[in-house]
Design a protein around this motif. Structure first.
Motif, PDB file in Angstrom:
ATOM      1  N   THR A 222       0.822  -1.208   0.000  1.00 21.63           N
ATOM      2  CA  THR A 222       0.000   0.000   0.000  1.00 21.63           C
ATOM      3  C   THR A 222       0.855   1.256   0.000  1.00 21.63           C
ATOM      4  O   THR A 222       0.417   2.306  -0.444  1.00 21.63           O
ATOM      5  CB  THR A 222      -0.907   0.031   1.237  1.00 21.63           C
ATOM      6  N   ALA A 223       2.078   1.156   0.490  1.00 20.08           N
ATOM      7  CA  ALA A 223       2.968   2.312   0.555  1.00 20.08           C
ATOM      8  C   ALA A 223       4.400   1.808   0.442  1.00 20.08           C
ATOM      9  O   ALA A 223       4.646   0.622   0.653  1.00 20.08           O
ATOM     10  CB  ALA A 223       2.764   3.049   1.884  1.00 20.08           C
ATOM     11  N   PRO A 224       5.339   2.704   0.074  1.00 20.41           N
ATOM     12  CA  PRO A 224       6.736   2.262  -0.009  1.00 20.41           C
ATOM     13  C   PRO A 224       7.223   1.646   1.304  1.00 20.41           C
ATOM     14  O   PRO A 224       6.745   2.007   2.376  1.00 20.41           O
ATOM     15  CB  PRO A 224       7.489   3.566  -0.291  1.00 20.41           C
ATOM     16  N   ARG A 225       8.128   0.702   1.206  1.00 14.08           N
ATOM     17  CA  ARG A 225       8.650   0.020   2.394  1.00 14.08           C
ATOM     18  C   ARG A 225      10.167   0.058   2.404  1.00 14.08           C
ATOM     19  O   ARG A 225      10.799   0.052   1.357  1.00 14.08           O
ATOM     20  CB  ARG A 225       8.229  -1.454   2.365  1.00 14.08           C
ATOM     21  N   PRO A 226      10.739   0.063   3.595  1.00 17.11           N
ATOM     22  CA  PRO A 226      12.208   0.154   3.678  1.00 17.11           C
ATOM     23  C   PRO A 226      12.935  -1.089   3.159  1.00 17.11           C
ATOM     24  O   PRO A 226      14.105  -0.999   2.812  1.00 17.11           O
ATOM     25  CB  PRO A 226      12.469   0.366   5.172  1.00 17.11           C
ATOM     26  N   GLU A 227      12.264  -2.236   3.096  1.00 14.58           N
ATOM     27  CA  GLU A 227      12.992  -3.428   2.645  1.00 14.58           C
ATOM     28  C   GLU A 227      13.053  -3.527   1.123  1.00 14.58           C
ATOM     29  O   GLU A 227      13.394  -4.581   0.590  1.00 14.58           O
ATOM     30  CB  GLU A 227      12.392  -4.693   3.270  1.00 14.58           C
TER      31      GLU A 227
ATOM     32  N   ASP B 194      31.258   2.753   6.640  1.00 12.65           N
ATOM     33  CA  ASP B 194      32.211   1.763   6.117  1.00 12.65           C
ATOM     34  C   ASP B 194      31.572   0.915   5.029  1.00 12.65           C
ATOM     35  O   ASP B 194      32.192   0.609   4.014  1.00 12.65           O
ATOM     36  CB  ASP B 194      32.716   0.860   7.247  1.00 12.65           C
ATOM     37  N   ARG B 195      30.324   0.509   5.268  1.00 11.20           N
ATOM     38  CA  ARG B 195      29.660  -0.327   4.277  1.00 11.20           C
ATOM     39  C   ARG B 195      29.457   0.436   2.967  1.00 11.20           C
ATOM     40  O   ARG B 195      29.660  -0.102   1.876  1.00 11.20           O
ATOM     41  CB  ARG B 195      28.311  -0.811   4.805  1.00 11.20           C
ATOM     42  N   ALA B 196      29.045   1.717   3.097  1.00  6.85           N
ATOM     43  CA  ALA B 196      28.856   2.531   1.896  1.00  6.85           C
ATOM     44  C   ALA B 196      30.171   2.659   1.130  1.00  6.85           C
ATOM     45  O   ALA B 196      30.210   2.537  -0.096  1.00  6.85           O
ATOM     46  CB  ALA B 196      28.324   3.910   2.286  1.00  6.85           C
ATOM     47  N   ALA B 197      31.266   2.868   1.874  1.00  7.64           N
ATOM     48  CA  ALA B 197      32.581   3.009   1.224  1.00  7.64           C
ATOM     49  C   ALA B 197      32.964   1.711   0.516  1.00  7.64           C
ATOM     50  O   ALA B 197      33.467   1.728  -0.617  1.00  7.64           O
ATOM     51  CB  ALA B 197      33.628   3.377   2.269  1.00  7.64           C
ATOM     52  N   ALA B 198      32.701   0.575   1.164  1.00  5.16           N
ATOM     53  CA  ALA B 198      33.049  -0.712   0.559  1.00  5.16           C
ATOM     54  C   ALA B 198      32.255  -0.939  -0.720  1.00  5.16           C
ATOM     55  O   ALA B 198      32.791  -1.419  -1.729  1.00  5.16           O
ATOM     56  CB  ALA B 198      32.778  -1.831   1.563  1.00  5.16           C
ATOM     57  N   LEU B 199      30.966  -0.561  -0.690  1.00  3.61           N
ATOM     58  CA  LEU B 199      30.132  -0.719  -1.886  1.00  3.61           C
ATOM     59  C   LEU B 199      30.663   0.132  -3.036  1.00  3.61           C
ATOM     60  O   LEU B 199      30.764  -0.331  -4.174  1.00  3.61           O
ATOM     61  CB  LEU B 199      28.691  -0.302  -1.581  1.00  3.61           C
ATOM     62  N   LEU B 200      31.013   1.391  -2.722  1.00  4.58           N
ATOM     63  CA  LEU B 200      31.521   2.282  -3.767  1.00  4.58           C
ATOM     64  C   LEU B 200      32.808   1.728  -4.365  1.00  4.58           C
ATOM     65  O   LEU B 200      33.020   1.784  -5.578  1.00  4.58           O
ATOM     66  CB  LEU B 200      31.754   3.684  -3.190  1.00  4.58           C
TER      67      LEU B 200
ATOM     68  N   VAL C 214      22.546  -0.328  -0.259  1.00  5.69           N
ATOM     69  CA  VAL C 214      23.318  -0.151   0.977  1.00  5.69           C
ATOM     70  C   VAL C 214      22.557  -0.601   2.221  1.00  5.69           C
ATOM     71  O   VAL C 214      23.149  -1.047   3.197  1.00  5.69           O
ATOM     72  CB  VAL C 214      23.806   1.318   1.109  1.00  5.69           C
ATOM     73  N   HIS C 215      21.226  -0.516   2.184  1.00  8.51           N
ATOM     74  CA  HIS C 215      20.466  -0.929   3.359  1.00  8.51           C
ATOM     75  C   HIS C 215      20.026  -2.383   3.252  1.00  8.51           C
ATOM     76  O   HIS C 215      19.115  -2.811   3.957  1.00  8.51           O
ATOM     77  CB  HIS C 215      19.281   0.010   3.591  1.00  8.51           C
ATOM     78  N   GLU C 216      20.691  -3.148   2.333  1.00 10.77           N
ATOM     79  CA  GLU C 216      20.432  -4.574   2.173  1.00 10.77           C
ATOM     80  C   GLU C 216      18.955  -4.879   1.977  1.00 10.77           C
ATOM     81  O   GLU C 216      18.357  -5.632   2.757  1.00 10.77           O
ATOM     82  CB  GLU C 216      20.950  -5.344   3.404  1.00 10.77           C
ATOM     83  N   PRO C 217      18.352  -4.332   0.927  1.00 13.62           N
ATOM     84  CA  PRO C 217      16.934  -4.586   0.699  1.00 13.62           C
ATOM     85  C   PRO C 217      16.718  -6.021   0.240  1.00 13.62           C
ATOM     86  O   PRO C 217      17.624  -6.638  -0.336  1.00 13.62           O
ATOM     87  CB  PRO C 217      16.577  -3.603  -0.424  1.00 13.62           C
ATOM     88  N   GLU C 218      15.546  -6.548   0.503  1.00 12.34           N
ATOM     89  CA  GLU C 218      15.237  -7.905   0.062  1.00 12.34           C
ATOM     90  C   GLU C 218      14.775  -7.910  -1.387  1.00 12.34           C
ATOM     91  O   GLU C 218      14.885  -8.913  -2.079  1.00 12.34           O
ATOM     92  CB  GLU C 218      14.133  -8.493   0.948  1.00 12.34           C
ATOM     93  N   LEU C 219      14.203  -6.780  -1.813  1.00 17.39           N
ATOM     94  CA  LEU C 219      13.685  -6.675  -3.168  1.00 17.39           C
ATOM     95  C   LEU C 219      14.308  -5.457  -3.843  1.00 17.39           C
ATOM     96  O   LEU C 219      14.314  -4.363  -3.282  1.00 17.39           O
ATOM     97  CB  LEU C 219      12.157  -6.537  -3.126  1.00 17.39           C
ATOM     98  N   LEU C 220      14.853  -5.679  -5.037  1.00 11.68           N
ATOM     99  CA  LEU C 220      15.489  -4.595  -5.768  1.00 11.68           C
ATOM    100  C   LEU C 220      14.666  -4.300  -7.020  1.00 11.68           C
ATOM    101  O   LEU C 220      14.437  -5.190  -7.842  1.00 11.68           O
ATOM    102  CB  LEU C 220      16.914  -5.019  -6.154  1.00 11.68           C
TER     103      LEU C 220
END
Lengths: 278, 250
Positions: A96-101, A137-143, A174-180
């Protein structure tokens, strides 16, 4: 690619992961339709009633001509638009609305021009009112992983189109979503950058299998990236073909040179052309 | 000649040329000093009365800055408020636009009536005049925030407040500075007009008094100082604008 050494082990893990996950419908659409301007003199039926499911861990491409309603469909799965009919469930719960995952990539990188690359990645946390510093740190590693080492502090205007879209990939993940969810993310890039971005995306996605829905109008891109390709007709869009892509993972760009790959592309092209014949 | 040098040197040379022409005309045609003093006369008046002029410049500058600051706060605050409520916006925005079409100088006597002849009325007049360009610029800045950025925020479950604070507000700063540049010059005008109407001190008062005593060179000296003050204020805002543009990666 530097990840090649780790590839066999990753494949084993991911196959097990995926086998376990296959039984679950991560995304389920049931009779979803979209009509713009309903009740007016010129209602536009963007999407005819559409039903399909996506298993957890599956990479599905939505392939169709421009204006066939595939982006509309993606926006509805993201919870950014409401369907006119039917229902969408993600993870078993109605959408029904956007979700963080959920992580999302748009056609444009949509970066904040005043934030550096790394702060744009971390904006995902800021937007969700979560602590930003913890995830630096995680953001830097991803970049680093998408080839932007040394560009962390550049502003978007100082980056090329391809680099900006890499930042957008990192922000979506970066926030490890389950659905992309991806809405033609590479359509504005030239052919070479596009191949490169497909590799980057595969590299990121094969590391940890998330469910993915990828909208594109490029047949080769769809076949290269996906486990399944759904072909959509012209407006009002509906799904006319559901093709399983058999190639093993991890894939490299060389898979695009094989006969089997080109046969599938030919089959899909034939489908689309038949559909467009008056 | 480099482009930068040309952009500085040409206007400076043109201004110097005009001053020389002015000086030459006064020397050639012997205008009475009351009608048109020579630039050198103005300079003499300025250096002879530097203490007095500076003394009068301080309250003018103070009221200008105070009015400008207050207008900035109010302009940003009202525009932000209207950004949050469609109803409020529909009710208030058209009225503000209409009010700003009326010549604002015409309102100034009213402020004297309401706020008396002290500094509150001068502050109110400067604020009133400087408010509109800031408010309008801020409104258009907030309105023209990239829709795709707002959609991105929504997709990441950002609250309206978060979207406002992290995206709309920073996105509108280049617009805001365009308004601030106009407003800071208007604030000077507001203060001078207020001083013309009623004030114990200030450059506006000095100009009126000098006019009453037919000291044309003093009027021009005061105007020269006003020019410098106005330019300095404008320059500071301009530097702020450059900083914001650099922040936006331009």
């Amino acid at each position: 690619m530097s990840a090649a050494g780790a590839a066999p082990m990753r494949a084993v893990v991911s196959l097990a992961e995926r086998a376990a996950a296959r039984s679950v419908d991560h995304v389920a659409l049931d009779g979803v339709a979209k009509i713009y301007n309903p009740g007016t003199r010129q209602p536009v039926e963007a999407l005819a009633p559409t039903s399909f499911t996506i298993k957890a861990g599956e990479f599905v491409a939505l392939l169709g001509p421009s204006g066939c309603g595939k982006s509309t469909l993606l926006m509805m799965v993201a919870g950014l638009e409401a369907p006119s009919a039917g229902s969408i469930a993600v993870g078993g719960k109605p959408m029904t609305a956007p979700r963080p995952e959920i992580g999302i990539m748009f056609q444009d990188p949509t970066l904040l021009p005043w934030k550096s690359a790394i702060d744009n990645v971390l904006f995902a946390f800021q937007a969700m009112n979560r602590p930003v510093a913890l995830h630096r740190d995680r953001a830097a590693a991803l970049l680093d992983r998408v080839g932007l080492a040394g560009f962390h502090d550049r502003k978007p205007r100082q980056l090329s189109g391809g680099m900006r879209q890499r930042v957008a990939i990192c922000r979506a993940l970066v926030h490890e979503p389950e659905l992309l969810l991806m809405d033609e993310p590479f359509s504005a890039l030239d052919a070479l950058s596009r191949d490169e971005m497909n590799l980057v995306l595969m590299n990121m996605w094969e590391g940890r299998h998330r469910t993915a829905l990828f909208v594109t109008h490029s047949i080769r891109e769809a076949v290269y990236l996906s486990d399944r390709v759904l072909v959509m007709s012209r407006r009002p869009g509906r799904i006319v073909e559901d093709v399983r892509i058999p190639f093993t993972r991890p894939r490299d760009l060389a898979v695009g040179e094989t006969v089997a790959f080109n046969e599938i592309c030919g089959h899909l092209r034939g489908k689309i052309e038949r559909m467009h014949r008056p | 000649m480099s482009e930068r040098l040309r952009d500085l040197a040409l206007p400076a040379a043109f201004a110097a040329g005009l001053l020389l022409l002015w000086q030459a005309m006064v020397l050639a045609f012997h205008y009475p000093k009351v009608i048109l003093p020579a630039p050198t006369d103005v300079w003499l008046a300025l250096s002879a009365n530097a203490g007095v002029i500076w003394q009068q410049a301080v309250p003018t500058l103070r009221d200008t800055l105070a009015g400008f600051a207050l207008a900035t706060v109010l302009g940003i605050a009202l525009a932000s408020l209207l950004c949050f409520s469609r109803t409020l916006r529909a009710a208030v925005y058209p009225l503000v636009v209409v009010i700003q079409l009326v010549p604002k100088i015409a309102w100034t006597p009213l402020f004297i009536v309401w706020a008396g002849i002290g500094w509150p009325s001068r502050l109110a007049i400067a604020t009133f005049i400087a408010f509109f360009p800031i408010f309008i610029a801020m409104m258009s800045g907030l309105d023209s925030t990239d829709r795709s950025l707002v959609r991105l925020c929504r997709s990441m479950t950002a609250t309206p407040w978060r979207t406002f604070w992290s995206v709309r507000l920073p996105a509108s700063t280049p617009f805001l500075f365009a308004g601030l540049k106009v407003a800071v010059t208007l604030a000077v005008i507001g203060v001078i007009v207020a001083e013309f109407i009623s004030a114990p001190e200030g450059l506006g008062v000095l100009i009126l008094k000098s006019a009453a005593q037919l000291q044309t060179d003093m009027i021009l000296a005061a105007i020269a100082v006003l020019c410098v003050l106005g330019l300095a204020c404008y320059g500071v805002v301009h530097l702020g604008e450059l900083a914001v543009r650099r922040w936006h990666g331009e």
